[in-house]
Write a protein that holds these residues in place. Sequence first.
Motif: not given
Length: 365
Positions: A187-206
Amino acid sequence: MAEGTEVEDRVDLDDDNYMEEMDDDVEEQIEDGIEGGGDENVEEEYEDPKAGGSGEDQLLEVDESHIANEPLKDEENPTASIDEDEKEKHAQLLALPPHGSEIFIGGLPREALEEDLRDLCEPIGEVLEVRLMKNRDSGESKGYAFISFKTKEIAQKAIEELHSKEFKGRTIRCSLSESKHRLFIGNVPKSWTDDEFRKIIEEIGPGAENIELIKDPQNPSRNRGFAFVEYYNNACADYGRQKMSSSNFKLDGNTPTVSWADPKSTSDHSAAAQVKALYVKNIPENTTTEQLKELFQRHGEVTKVVMPPAKSGQSKRDFGFIHFAERSSALKAVKDTEKHEIDGTFLTPRLSEILNEGQDYARWG
């Protein structure tokens, strides 16, 4: 050592509680502040005993001017304290052994103790932890254990030296532990780019080492709505999984589906390997969801049955979706030898492409 042999060994050891034990171990690793929010001791209110009386408004005005020109101290800035707590938790997770540094030892004699296993393994390299699995009720050994070494290289050396070794009259079996460290995120937004998704993942945890947002082959500018994230170790992955499973966590308004992914070494590590649902055609018009559930639950636990409503001006649709708790149940249901009949009509099930609860079922029409 063949992978199939390792699986058979673990079944022989009566290790049906293996993953439950692993979950307990993760909880032990991240308890005492690693998992919580860490802000319960932050002071949210500050009382100035000098404030009050007729000069209160003037005092507040002076203080505001002072605050505007100087940064708040840590004790007056709750956000700063929370950030420090998060940094400490992340450091603790990354200080744990990396994935691949833990081994599984099976075929142990019941009288073997953790001290015996430590004596067995320490000559090979630095041992960080020994976990001998025991029955929760009787406290007796289950005949297998997990040993964490400082590095992956030492763990591999231990496997080579210990597999098929004689230990207290028994031939032990040794292999790499299958602790999970890879997540499937749907259920990831299909318009998201690699950089947008990576930013969220790296903010969540290490510990996110490999982030794979699956592209749409028909439209390279969009993704397919799911991704895989491989972490440094199981503890980092579980920390991220729990954060993203929170009811308050959203991906641009979408509630993600987060689960443990199959190992990347499998022949198909794409979304298809995560599917636990069936797309069923030729459903008779008056069939109920209860009838479908009763028909298919012989293959395993059915968690949900979905029959999309008909479009305006059309009769009821002849298809639906059967969601199972386990992928193995869905695979069993689509075998050629399995027949599914309602009122003389044979249904035609196949594996669905539904990967999350938020996906649009109507597109299958």
